[in-house]
Write a protein that holds these residues in place. Sequence first.
Motif, PDB file in Angstrom:
ATOM      1  N   GLY A 142      31.689  52.410  42.175  1.00 13.74           N
ATOM      2  CA  GLY A 142      32.643  51.316  42.260  1.00 13.74           C
ATOM      3  C   GLY A 142      31.918  50.009  42.023  1.00 13.74           C
ATOM      4  O   GLY A 142      30.685  49.964  41.992  1.00 13.74           O
ATOM      5  N   ILE A 143      32.672  48.939  41.858  1.00  7.03           N
ATOM      6  CA  ILE A 143      32.089  47.643  41.515  1.00  7.03           C
ATOM      7  C   ILE A 143      32.645  46.567  42.436  1.00  7.03           C
ATOM      8  O   ILE A 143      33.850  46.494  42.667  1.00  7.03           O
ATOM      9  N   ILE A 144      31.741  45.734  42.959  1.00  6.09           N
ATOM     10  CA  ILE A 144      32.135  44.544  43.709  1.00  6.09           C
ATOM     11  C   ILE A 144      31.796  43.320  42.867  1.00  6.09           C
ATOM     12  O   ILE A 144      30.660  43.169  42.420  1.00  6.09           O
ATOM     13  N   VAL A 145      32.773  42.466  42.652  1.00  4.48           N
ATOM     14  CA  VAL A 145      32.581  41.247  41.870  1.00  4.48           C
ATOM     15  C   VAL A 145      32.562  40.057  42.815  1.00  4.48           C
ATOM     16  O   VAL A 145      33.515  39.836  43.566  1.00  4.48           O
ATOM     17  N   ILE A 146      31.469  39.312  42.805  1.00  7.05           N
ATOM     18  CA  ILE A 146      31.402  38.048  43.550  1.00  7.05           C
ATOM     19  C   ILE A 146      31.907  36.971  42.601  1.00  7.05           C
ATOM     20  O   ILE A 146      31.224  36.599  41.645  1.00  7.05           O
ATOM     21  N   ALA A 147      33.123  36.501  42.845  1.00  7.20           N
ATOM     22  CA  ALA A 147      33.789  35.603  41.885  1.00  7.20           C
ATOM     23  C   ALA A 147      34.175  34.297  42.563  1.00  7.20           C
ATOM     24  O   ALA A 147      35.324  34.128  42.977  1.00  7.20           O
ATOM     25  N   PRO A 148      33.249  33.354  42.684  1.00 11.15           N
ATOM     26  CA  PRO A 148      33.602  32.090  43.336  1.00 11.15           C
ATOM     27  C   PRO A 148      34.438  31.169  42.456  1.00 11.15           C
ATOM     28  O   PRO A 148      35.151  30.310  42.962  1.00 11.15           O
ATOM     29  N   ILE A 149      34.357  31.369  41.133  1.00  8.08           N
ATOM     30  CA  ILE A 149      34.992  30.451  40.196  1.00  8.08           C
ATOM     31  C   ILE A 149      36.274  31.070  39.643  1.00  8.08           C
ATOM     32  O   ILE A 149      36.300  32.250  39.272  1.00  8.08           O
ATOM     33  N   VAL A 150      37.319  30.274  39.555  1.00 11.54           N
ATOM     34  CA  VAL A 150      38.629  30.755  39.144  1.00 11.54           C
ATOM     35  C   VAL A 150      38.593  31.346  37.744  1.00 11.54           C
ATOM     36  O   VAL A 150      39.187  32.401  37.486  1.00 11.54           O
ATOM     37  N   SER A 151      37.887  30.722  36.810  1.00 10.82           N
ATOM     38  CA  SER A 151      37.845  31.213  35.430  1.00 10.82           C
ATOM     39  C   SER A 151      37.169  32.571  35.335  1.00 10.82           C
ATOM     40  O   SER A 151      37.545  33.409  34.512  1.00 10.82           O
ATOM     41  N   MET A 152      36.176  32.828  36.191  1.00 10.75           N
ATOM     42  CA  MET A 152      35.527  34.138  36.202  1.00 10.75           C
ATOM     43  C   MET A 152      36.491  35.200  36.720  1.00 10.75           C
ATOM     44  O   MET A 152      36.588  36.308  36.168  1.00 10.75           O
ATOM     45  N   ALA A 153      37.227  34.864  37.772  1.00 12.84           N
ATOM     46  CA  ALA A 153      38.196  35.809  38.327  1.00 12.84           C
ATOM     47  C   ALA A 153      39.271  36.152  37.305  1.00 12.84           C
ATOM     48  O   ALA A 153      39.704  37.307  37.209  1.00 12.84           O
ATOM     49  N   SER A 154      39.703  35.180  36.525  1.00 17.32           N
ATOM     50  CA  SER A 154      40.725  35.428  35.503  1.00 17.32           C
ATOM     51  C   SER A 154      40.247  36.460  34.497  1.00 17.32           C
ATOM     52  O   SER A 154      41.009  37.330  34.060  1.00 17.32           O
ATOM     53  N   ALA A 155      38.956  36.385  34.145  1.00 19.62           N
ATOM     54  CA  ALA A 155      38.398  37.354  33.204  1.00 19.62           C
ATOM     55  C   ALA A 155      38.333  38.739  33.822  1.00 19.62           C
ATOM     56  O   ALA A 155      38.540  39.751  33.134  1.00 19.62           O
TER      57      ALA A 155
END
Length: 352
Positions: free
Chosen positions: A136-149
């Motif tokens: 599985g994968i955990i994404v540390i996404a503090p920035i909105v544009s990264m989360a959108s991707a």
Amino acid sequence: MRQQDAEAIPPKSPSPRKPKITDVAKIAGVSYGTVSRVLNNAPDVNAATRERVLQVIKDIGYRRNRAATTLVTSRSTSIGILTDGSPRFGPVGTLMALENTARKKGYSTTVVTVEEPYEDSVQKALDTLDDIGVDGIIVIAPIVSMASAVWSASVRVPVEMIAAGASATPNVFTYSENQELGARLATEHLIELGHTDIAHLAGSSDWFDGRVRKRGWEAALRDAGLPPGLCLEGDWSPKWAYETGLRLVEEGNVPQAIVAASDHTALGAIRAFAEKGVRVPEDVSIVGFDDIEGSDYFLPPLTTVRQDFSTLADASIEVLLGAIDGRAVDRAPSPPTLVVRMSSAPAGSLRN
């Protein structure tokens, strides 16, 4: 050797198949992931299940072979972590805690860093982790544009995104600490001290953290019947906060109290005020956010909101393992705590 002697030797029977980890899981009536955590002595398996798995291992003579397990089951006992490589306190603290907690639970980690433009780098990074065979994968996404991707990407294994206040989608579930609550606690603390003019030196609205901390400050003021205070958005840095603090003094616009988006932001403001003869907390109370190492040695020691990265990481990995194993887990955000020190004081109590 004589012919009759050769005929007297019985043919060699085929060697019995070596037990596999999947055999252990089937006989014990548990998932592959549970057996893996028992083998790695992870603490998150109840005693009865652990004993049952260990007894099956003993009964069938299973011997661990990590390479063979990966080849046969296509399971790697590995978790992928995707990060944007931010040097800020929150993302770095989260990454370190995730790696440490995963190891304790019997999982190795593979970390991949992405950069802008996220539309290209995120999908490639997820494909890389998928090809490696992580569970599985955990994404540390503090920035909105990264989360959108991340939301737009496709991947075959469970994906969890750590992003404060972000919504889950059918393909990506989310987890975070309740940072909105943290900012609310900071603001309510100042309100309880009698402050009515409470400003917010905010983090960037490009960050989820900046958005939810501002939301918590606004909500606390609204619930107390207080008007919105001054809100200035910056880049989290002490430099920006220092320059902003100097400007507030020059304009004669220093508020009674400040909720700073981070301890570094608080540090810059305190430095500016000290240079201009504005005393903390006598003239202005300040509350930070993060409880970074050394915040208790600021001058004055900083009242702040403590993020518990160990608790965040433990819960995040448990949520991911629940998705991997197909079991329900508690996804309630982990709560931060307010640490009261000497940078906040009752309104007007120390003013000359």
